[in-house]
Design an enzyme around this catalytic site. Structure first.
Site, mmCIF file in Angstrom:
data_model
loop_
_atom_site.group_PDB
_atom_site.id
_atom_site.type_symbol
_atom_site.label_atom_id
_atom_site.label_comp_id
_atom_site.label_asym_id
_atom_site.label_seq_id
_atom_site.Cartn_x
_atom_site.Cartn_y
_atom_site.Cartn_z
ATOM 1 N N CYS A 91 0.820 -1.210 0.000
ATOM 2 C CA CYS A 91 0.000 0.000 0.000
ATOM 3 C C CYS A 91 0.856 1.263 0.000
ATOM 4 O O CYS A 91 1.973 1.255 0.502
ATOM 5 C CB CYS A 91 -0.869 0.026 1.249
ATOM 6 S SG CYS A 91 -1.829 -1.465 1.498
ATOM 7 N N ASN A 148 -1.578 2.217 5.906
ATOM 8 C CA ASN A 148 -0.701 1.094 5.537
ATOM 9 C C ASN A 148 -0.416 0.290 6.801
ATOM 10 O O ASN A 148 -0.258 0.883 7.867
ATOM 11 C CB ASN A 148 0.640 1.594 5.014
ATOM 12 C CG ASN A 148 0.528 2.218 3.643
ATOM 13 O OD1 ASN A 148 -0.548 2.245 3.057
ATOM 14 N ND2 ASN A 148 1.641 2.728 3.145
ATOM 15 N N GLU A 197 8.835 -14.360 -11.086
ATOM 16 C CA GLU A 197 8.179 -13.102 -10.718
ATOM 17 C C GLU A 197 7.510 -12.408 -11.886
ATOM 18 O O GLU A 197 6.401 -11.915 -11.759
ATOM 19 C CB GLU A 197 9.217 -12.119 -10.169
ATOM 20 C CG GLU A 197 9.621 -12.351 -8.767
ATOM 21 C CD GLU A 197 10.605 -11.274 -8.328
ATOM 22 O OE1 GLU A 197 10.309 -10.610 -7.344
ATOM 23 O OE2 GLU A 197 11.661 -11.114 -8.964
ATOM 24 N N LYS A 235 6.572 -3.918 -4.230
ATOM 25 C CA LYS A 235 7.979 -3.545 -4.240
ATOM 26 C C LYS A 235 8.546 -3.522 -2.833
ATOM 27 O O LYS A 235 9.657 -3.935 -2.588
ATOM 28 C CB LYS A 235 8.123 -2.157 -4.879
ATOM 29 C CG LYS A 235 9.563 -1.678 -4.988
ATOM 30 C CD LYS A 235 10.333 -2.499 -6.000
ATOM 31 C CE LYS A 235 11.785 -2.129 -6.099
ATOM 32 N NZ LYS A 235 12.572 -3.214 -6.716
HETATM 33 C C1 F6R Z 1 12.670 -9.769 -6.115
HETATM 34 C C2 F6R Z 1 12.264 -8.790 -5.150
HETATM 35 C C3 F6R Z 1 11.977 -9.234 -3.753
HETATM 36 C C4 F6R Z 1 12.769 -8.369 -2.789
HETATM 37 C C5 F6R Z 1 12.403 -8.693 -1.332
HETATM 38 C C6 F6R Z 1 13.246 -7.905 -0.357
HETATM 39 O O1 F6R Z 1 12.846 -9.220 -7.375
HETATM 40 O O2 F6R Z 1 12.206 -7.641 -5.454
HETATM 41 O O3 F6R Z 1 12.256 -10.582 -3.577
HETATM 42 O O4 F6R Z 1 14.123 -8.584 -3.012
HETATM 43 O O5 F6R Z 1 11.052 -8.390 -1.119
HETATM 44 O O6 F6R Z 1 13.095 -6.538 -0.553
HETATM 45 P P1 F6R Z 1 14.136 -5.513 0.040
HETATM 46 O O7 F6R Z 1 15.427 -5.715 -0.631
HETATM 47 O O8 F6R Z 1 13.540 -4.166 -0.248
HETATM 48 O O9 F6R Z 1 14.225 -5.794 1.507
#
Ligand code: F6R
Length: 608
Positions: free
Chosen positions: A2, A100, A488, A603
């Site tokens: 969110c 959120n 993904e 993300k």
């Molecule tokens: C894969 C992807 C996710 C992130 C994971 C950790 O392409 O984007 O697997 O790597 O959610 O995210 P961060 O690095 O932001 O802790």
């Protein structure tokens, strides 16, 4: 996940909120909405399931109002429906809340409020918040929000407006990021800086337990004890240009091709040629402690975990420090042993991943130093860690992580060089390692030159239903990463395996319909991997190999060959991941997928 945006100032709020929501799209969402104050004791609201453009079409062009909030929802409690879309309202429709996080005790609160006459119109946990604020509202929104917060258990970042308090937004944070954007006679609030980056780069980060009340001219922060906090604005270094597609059809392609530059930025100013080592300014660790470190433990999730697996192997083999990388979601609940001379890393592109943040706090509670390896400056993990390394990838907007991964690798290679030179690595070996590291951006650039060949191979295989990705040693995590990228964004089932493991089970999957992607460097394990390829070929499995330019034996053995330039074998994780990123990307394009915003994914995963 969110996203929240809020605006108050002299301009019309609706277009600004819609632009903010558009910039938050990359976080992943399934529905979105806005609520805008009308100055006459009413709020106007529009909510829609689907993309921001659907919402934009539904918002009347003439919608007036100079303050409001908006939200992109990624469903957790309740299906993807308009009724569940934020903002949510109290029964009078005068109070709107964007939220959120997860209110864990929402069932009990809902029961209590229903008995008091509140009527709920959604299945969300969020809806208890505006109802509670209404219960305590006596002409002061900030006071009512604070009274409501006292009932909430769980995590939240919230933005609240009341129709009877024109030009005021109240925000609160507990476990979900919230940032104030300070403009010229206008203020913003957002779950990340993307929400308002086109209007201001001056930001104020809120900490857990803080409440902010803002109008167009000022903001006031109070802490848990209701004491006012004096906090200055920081400057965000990201430029608007960095978050545009820059002529590329999508962010993922742009970010893959940016890697020579982003790796260069991660290394920038950190290669100490004079002393054949690396300089890492932000470690904040006494040199004697660094020398005494007897174990390095790394926590991370997803792609960041894959980079950490490479980092752990490297630290062990090059710096000779026992090291391991663990999934933060697992570590958090298993009461790990934290030795006094151990050093921990929390690795996260966003710096907001809830699993990693909570695991980091647990390790800190046990008295260890936790260093962050983060991309987003000012993110929660970056601020709460005891020191660390920013990877400086620049904004990564495609949901699937690519350039942040190679920059995280760069941070681990730098740290390994630094620790190894403090221990047994000689000056001449340090020089060799440093020279190879400095050559990485050019080698990655050369590898990107194979784009057309990779696209053709992706076209050939994109209809396969299952893939295996296989590598050994430092390339085993790269096999995991290749499989994750493909899953993904193309939704093709793929598994990453240590190549030596296939005969312990996965070889049963091999058939003419299941392609295997092998990573074959010129390293001490090369012959072993070649044997694994022969095992697959003997069973009729198609093989794609990523190998070293000029490796005729390999090229002759496999169905399709993707060359990368030769270099010191310890550095192949940088180059060998690139063809896998491109392969996943082109397969997804071939299948007509939404590459930048794949289904169900977010993300920044700010809930557990
Ligand atoms: C894969 C992807 C996710 C992130 C994971 C950790 O392409 O984007 O697997 O790597 O959610 O995210 P961060 O690095 O932001 O802790």
């Amino acid at each position: 996940m969110c996203g929240i945006v809020g605006y108050v100032g002299p301009r019309r709020a609706a277009p600004i909120l819609l632009e903010g929501l558009k910039r938050l799209e990359y976080r992943g969402y399934d529905s979105a909405g806005i609520a805008v104050g009308q100055g006459s004791g009413v709020l106007a609201s529009v909510r829609r399931v689907g993309k921001i453009r659907v919402l934009k079409e539904a918002v009347p062009k003439s919608l007036e109002g100079i303050w409001g909030i908006g939200h992109t929802r990624w469903a957790t409690h309740g299906g993807v429906t308009e009724a569940n879309t934020h903002p949510h309202f109290d029964c009078s429709g005068k109070i709107a809340v964007a939220h959120n996080g997860i209110i864990e005790n929402y069932r009990a609160l809902r029961g209590m409020l229903s008995k008091e006459g509140a009527v709920f119109t959604s299945e969300t946990d969020t809806e208890v918040v505006p109802k509670l604020v209404a219960k305590y509202y006596e002409g002061d929104l900030e006071a009512a929000v604070k009274a409501a917060l006292a009932h909430l258990e769980g995590t939240y970042g919230i933005a609240v407006i009341h129709a009877d308090e024109p030009g005021r937004i109240v925000g609160a944070r507990n476990g979900s990021p919230l940032i104030v954007g300070v403009g010229e006679n206008e203020m913003f609030i957002g779950s990340d800086v993307m929400a308002f980056i086109s209007s201001t780069s001056r930001v104020v980060y809120l900490n857990d337990g803080e409440v902010v009340s803002l109008d167009a001219a000022s903001f006031k922060i109070t802490d848990r004890a209701d004491v006012q906090v004096d906090r200055k604005a920081d400057a965000v270094t990201w430029e608007l240009g960095e978050i545009e597609k820059d002529g590329y059809p999508c962010y993922m392609e742009k970010e893959i091709f940016e890697q020579p530059d982003s790796i260069g930025r991660a290394l920038g100013g950190r290669l100490d040629r004079e002393n054949a080592t690396a300089k890492l300014g932000g470690l904040n660790l006494d040199r004697r402690f660094q020398r005494a470190v007897s174990r390095v433990s790394i926590i991370a999730a997803g792609t960041s975990w894959h980079a950490s697996l490479v980092g752990a192997q490297l630290l062990e083999s090059v710096a000779r420090i026992p090291a391991s990388a663990e999934l933060s979601s697992e570590l958090r609940y298993r009461n790990p042993v934290v030795e006094p001379a151990s050093l921990w890393f929390a690795v996260s592109q966003s710096g907001e991943t809830a699993d990693t943040l909570y695991a980091m706090r647990e390790i800190q509670r046990k008295g260890a130093n936790v260093l962050g390896i983060c991309n987003v400056v000012g993110s929660t993990i970056a601020r709460e860690s005891d020191g660390g390394v920013y990877v400086h990838s620049g904004p990564e907007i495609a949901v699937a992580s690519t350039k942040a991964f190679t920059s995280q690798l760069a941070a681990f290679y730098l740290f390994t060089l630094h620790m190894a030179r403090m221990r047994d690595m000689s000056r001449s070996e340090g020089e060799r390692f440093l020279a190879a590291l400095a050559s990485v951006p050019d080698k990655v650039k050369e590898t990107l030159g194979g784009r057309d060949r990779i696209q053709a191979i992706a076209k050939k295989y994109s209809r396969a239903g299952d893939f295996l990705f296989l590598g050994r040693g430092l390339l085993y995590p790269i096999a995991l990463e290749g499989a994750l990228k493909l899953k993904e964004i193309s939704y093709i089932h793929a598994e990453g395996y240590a190549a030596g493991e296939i005969k312990h089970g996965p070889i049963a999957l091999i058939s003419g319909e299941v392609p295997s992607v092998f990573l074959v460097p010129h390293d001490p394990l090369r012959e072993k991997v070649i044997s694994n390829i022969r095992e697959v070929k003997a069973r009729g499995g198609p093989v794609i190999a990523v190998g070293i330019e000029g490796d005729e034996e390999l090229a002759g053995l496999v169905d399709d060959f993707i060359p990368v330039p030769a270099m010191d074998w310890r550095f192949y994780p940088f180059t060998m991941v690139v063809p896998l990123q491109l392969f996943a990307y082109f397969c997804a394009l071939e299948l007509g997928r939404d590459v930048d915003q794949p289904r169900n994914l977010a993300k920044s995963v700010t809930v557990e």
